[in-house]
Design an enzyme around this catalytic site. Structure first.
Site, mmCIF file in Angstrom:
data_model
loop_
_atom_site.group_PDB
_atom_site.id
_atom_site.type_symbol
_atom_site.label_atom_id
_atom_site.label_comp_id
_atom_site.label_asym_id
_atom_site.label_seq_id
_atom_site.Cartn_x
_atom_site.Cartn_y
_atom_site.Cartn_z
ATOM 1 N N LYS A 121 0.828 -1.211 0.000
ATOM 2 C CA LYS A 121 0.000 0.000 0.000
ATOM 3 C C LYS A 121 0.863 1.261 0.000
ATOM 4 O O LYS A 121 0.640 2.182 -0.780
ATOM 5 C CB LYS A 121 -0.918 0.036 1.236
ATOM 6 C CG LYS A 121 -1.853 -1.143 1.368
ATOM 7 C CD LYS A 121 -2.714 -1.032 2.621
ATOM 8 C CE LYS A 121 -1.936 -1.103 3.931
ATOM 9 N NZ LYS A 121 -1.271 -2.393 4.173
ATOM 10 N N ARG A 154 -9.313 0.682 9.088
ATOM 11 C CA ARG A 154 -8.904 -0.691 9.363
ATOM 12 C C ARG A 154 -9.969 -1.459 10.127
ATOM 13 O O ARG A 154 -9.780 -2.645 10.403
ATOM 14 C CB ARG A 154 -7.639 -0.659 10.216
ATOM 15 C CG ARG A 154 -6.355 -0.920 9.464
ATOM 16 C CD ARG A 154 -5.232 -0.788 10.455
ATOM 17 N NE ARG A 154 -4.065 -1.535 10.147
ATOM 18 C CZ ARG A 154 -3.003 -1.045 9.491
ATOM 19 N NH1 ARG A 154 -3.007 0.182 9.028
ATOM 20 N NH2 ARG A 154 -1.958 -1.797 9.310
ATOM 21 N N ARG A 190 11.546 -5.788 4.675
ATOM 22 C CA ARG A 190 11.268 -4.364 4.445
ATOM 23 C C ARG A 190 12.266 -3.505 5.220
ATOM 24 O O ARG A 190 12.562 -3.765 6.376
ATOM 25 C CB ARG A 190 9.848 -4.031 4.906
ATOM 26 C CG ARG A 190 9.601 -2.511 4.991
ATOM 27 C CD ARG A 190 8.147 -2.141 5.019
ATOM 28 N NE ARG A 190 7.391 -2.771 6.093
ATOM 29 C CZ ARG A 190 6.050 -2.751 6.155
ATOM 30 N NH1 ARG A 190 5.347 -2.136 5.220
ATOM 31 N NH2 ARG A 190 5.423 -3.350 7.140
ATOM 32 N N ARG A 235 11.449 -1.738 10.960
ATOM 33 C CA ARG A 235 10.428 -1.384 11.939
ATOM 34 C C ARG A 235 10.372 -2.416 13.049
ATOM 35 O O ARG A 235 10.494 -3.607 12.810
ATOM 36 C CB ARG A 235 9.052 -1.299 11.249
ATOM 37 C CG ARG A 235 8.842 0.009 10.540
ATOM 38 C CD ARG A 235 7.656 -0.038 9.630
ATOM 39 N NE ARG A 235 6.479 -0.686 10.218
ATOM 40 C CZ ARG A 235 5.316 -0.806 9.597
ATOM 41 N NH1 ARG A 235 5.167 -0.314 8.378
ATOM 42 N NH2 ARG A 235 4.315 -1.401 10.184
ATOM 43 N N ARG A 280 -0.394 -9.316 13.631
ATOM 44 C CA ARG A 280 -0.956 -8.287 12.745
ATOM 45 C C ARG A 280 -1.847 -8.926 11.689
ATOM 46 O O ARG A 280 -2.851 -8.349 11.282
ATOM 47 C CB ARG A 280 0.168 -7.473 12.104
ATOM 48 C CG ARG A 280 0.752 -6.472 13.095
ATOM 49 C CD ARG A 280 2.125 -5.981 12.697
ATOM 50 N NE ARG A 280 2.138 -5.290 11.432
ATOM 51 C CZ ARG A 280 3.221 -5.126 10.692
ATOM 52 N NH1 ARG A 280 4.379 -5.615 11.102
ATOM 53 N NH2 ARG A 280 3.160 -4.479 9.563
HETATM 54 P P1 ADP Z 1 2.289 -1.790 3.190
HETATM 55 O O1 ADP Z 1 2.258 -0.293 3.171
HETATM 56 O O2 ADP Z 1 1.067 -2.392 2.565
HETATM 57 O O3 ADP Z 1 2.571 -2.368 4.530
HETATM 58 P P2 ADP Z 1 4.849 -1.536 1.726
HETATM 59 O O4 ADP Z 1 4.549 -0.655 0.569
HETATM 60 O O5 ADP Z 1 5.595 -0.974 2.859
HETATM 61 O O6 ADP Z 1 3.486 -2.254 2.230
HETATM 62 O O7 ADP Z 1 5.613 -2.814 1.135
HETATM 63 C C1 ADP Z 1 6.060 -3.893 1.986
HETATM 64 C C2 ADP Z 1 7.410 -4.422 1.476
HETATM 65 O O8 ADP Z 1 7.237 -5.063 0.212
HETATM 66 C C3 ADP Z 1 8.473 -3.348 1.244
HETATM 67 O O9 ADP Z 1 9.723 -3.897 1.562
HETATM 68 C C4 ADP Z 1 8.358 -3.037 -0.249
HETATM 69 O O10 ADP Z 1 9.614 -2.597 -0.795
HETATM 70 C C5 ADP Z 1 7.981 -4.391 -0.819
HETATM 71 N N1 ADP Z 1 7.071 -4.308 -1.974
HETATM 72 C C6 ADP Z 1 6.053 -3.422 -2.185
HETATM 73 N N2 ADP Z 1 5.397 -3.689 -3.345
HETATM 74 C C7 ADP Z 1 6.013 -4.793 -3.866
HETATM 75 C C8 ADP Z 1 5.794 -5.569 -5.064
HETATM 76 N N3 ADP Z 1 4.810 -5.292 -5.920
HETATM 77 N N4 ADP Z 1 6.622 -6.625 -5.268
HETATM 78 C C9 ADP Z 1 7.608 -6.927 -4.397
HETATM 79 N N5 ADP Z 1 7.865 -6.236 -3.260
HETATM 80 C C10 ADP Z 1 7.072 -5.176 -2.997
HETATM 81 P P1 ADP Z 2 1.292 -2.166 7.775
HETATM 82 O O1 ADP Z 2 0.718 -1.557 6.569
HETATM 83 O O2 ADP Z 2 2.615 -2.828 7.556
HETATM 84 O O3 ADP Z 2 0.348 -3.051 8.529
HETATM 85 P P2 ADP Z 2 1.087 0.398 9.188
HETATM 86 O O4 ADP Z 2 2.284 1.259 9.132
HETATM 87 O O5 ADP Z 2 -0.085 0.753 8.369
HETATM 88 O O6 ADP Z 2 1.597 -1.067 8.868
HETATM 89 O O7 ADP Z 2 0.594 0.250 10.696
HETATM 90 C C1 ADP Z 2 1.475 -0.081 11.738
HETATM 91 C C2 ADP Z 2 0.709 -0.185 13.053
HETATM 92 O O8 ADP Z 2 0.141 1.095 13.375
HETATM 93 C C3 ADP Z 2 -0.470 -1.146 13.049
HETATM 94 O O9 ADP Z 2 -0.087 -2.488 13.321
HETATM 95 C C4 ADP Z 2 -1.339 -0.549 14.171
HETATM 96 O O10 ADP Z 2 -0.818 -0.862 15.457
HETATM 97 C C5 ADP Z 2 -1.147 0.952 13.963
HETATM 98 N N1 ADP Z 2 -2.151 1.500 13.032
HETATM 99 C C6 ADP Z 2 -1.928 2.052 11.810
HETATM 100 N N2 ADP Z 2 -3.075 2.436 11.229
HETATM 101 C C7 ADP Z 2 -4.065 2.122 12.103
HETATM 102 C C8 ADP Z 2 -5.489 2.240 12.083
HETATM 103 N N3 ADP Z 2 -6.128 2.764 11.027
HETATM 104 N N4 ADP Z 2 -6.170 1.803 13.166
HETATM 105 C C9 ADP Z 2 -5.547 1.273 14.233
HETATM 106 N N5 ADP Z 2 -4.224 1.117 14.311
HETATM 107 C C10 ADP Z 2 -3.471 1.526 13.265
#
Ligand code: ADP
Ligand code: ADP
Ligand code: ZN
Length: 217
Positions: free
Chosen positions: A13, A88, A127, A160, A171
């Site tokens: 995302k 979420r 990541r 992270r 998660r």
């Molecule tokens: P989210 O915001 O949904 O948690 P991220 O954008 O941070 O996801 O992506 C999670 C990990 O996967 C990062 O290390 C990113 O570089 C990698 N990643 C994101 N999109 C892709 C893809 N299409 N193919 C392979 N790796 C990806």
């Molecule tokens: P990812 O996309 O890898 O799950 P985020 O960076 O979006 O990670 O979120 C990291 C953490 O921050 C979540 O596991 C949660 O604890 C908190 N968080 C983020 N967005 C929300 C939300 N909309 N509601 C509740 N908790 C959240």
């Protein structure tokens, strides 16, 4: 364009949100990034959020809804925004509807980045994020030129705290239980779009941009 990006943790995302932000000039609103910043700064909000985040739990709805309400009222959201990681829960989605209704706005598209759990775990564990500019890397799929340095700004890359395998499991459990139901919530309204998130970043980007061009018309 007012957009919501849905998807499991690590689905990509944030990566796609940054691409949309650059192409369309609308801000990425990542509740995760905002919460992490509060934790780093040690603000009141950060103190409240920290334990939940480290345990892979959701921060309570009231807290995140207030952050988003405040953020959406800022000037740079006038031309549109990309919500990344919010809503979420169903309660958050309902709160978002009320906030937008008061502002006379609506969501134009909800894009679900679809990736199976096994693949997402690989994405999360490798990541790395830039401390300074927030750029997202992957040690295998999108590696920085120098192991722990950001290509874009020279900042330090870090893993992270919640991206370790034990927390990732929790998660996921939370995602299934609380967030996945949002798919049906938005499907009912014909603003829902699925993209195949297992493609590489370019492939996913193409699907996402196709959707955005379609809804602009
Ligand atoms: P989210 O915001 O949904 O948690 P991220 O954008 O941070 O996801 O992506 C999670 C990990 O996967 C990062 O290390 C990113 O570089 C990698 N990643 C994101 N999109 C892709 C893809 N299409 N193919 C392979 N790796 C990806
Ligand atoms: P990812 O996309 O890898 O799950 P985020 O960076 O979006 O990670 O979120 C990291 C953490 O921050 C979540 O596991 C949660 O604890 C908190 N968080 C983020 N967005 C929300 C939300 N909309 N509601 C509740 N908790 C959240
Ligand atoms: Zn950087």
């Amino acid at each position: 364009m007012n957009l919501v990006l849905l998807g499991a943790p690590g689905a990509g995302k944030g990566t796609q949100a940054k691409i949309i932000m650059e192409k369309y000039g609308i801000p990425q609103i990542s509740t995760g990034d905002m919460l992490r910043e509060a934790v780093t700064k040690g603000t009141e909000l950060g103190k409240k959020a920290r334990e939940y985040m480290n345990q892979g739990k959701l921060v309570p709805d009231e807290i995140v809804v207030e952050i988003v309400r405040e953020r959406l009222s800022q000037k740079d959201c006038e031309k549109g925004f990309i919500l990344d990681g919010f809503p979420r829960t169903i309660a958050q989605a309902e709160a978002l509807d009320r906030i937008l209704e008061k502002m006379g706005k609506k969501i134009n598209a909800v894009i679900n980045v679809n990736v199976p759990e096994e693949e997402v775990i690989k994405r999360i564990v490798y990541r790395r994020t830039c401390k300074k500019c927030g750029a997202i890397y992957h040690l295998l799929y999108n590696p920085p030129k120098k192991e722990s340095t950001c290509d874009k700004c020279g900042g330090e890359l870090y893993q992270r705290e919640d991206d370790r395998e034990e927390t990732v499991k929790e998660r996921f459990r939370v995602y299934r239980k609380n967030t996945e139901p949002l798919i049906d919530y938005y499907k009912k309204r014909r603003i829902f779009f699925d993209v195949d998130g297992t493609k590489d970043v370019e492939g996913v980007k193409r699907e996402v941009l196709n959707i955005l061009e379609k809804i602009k018309r």
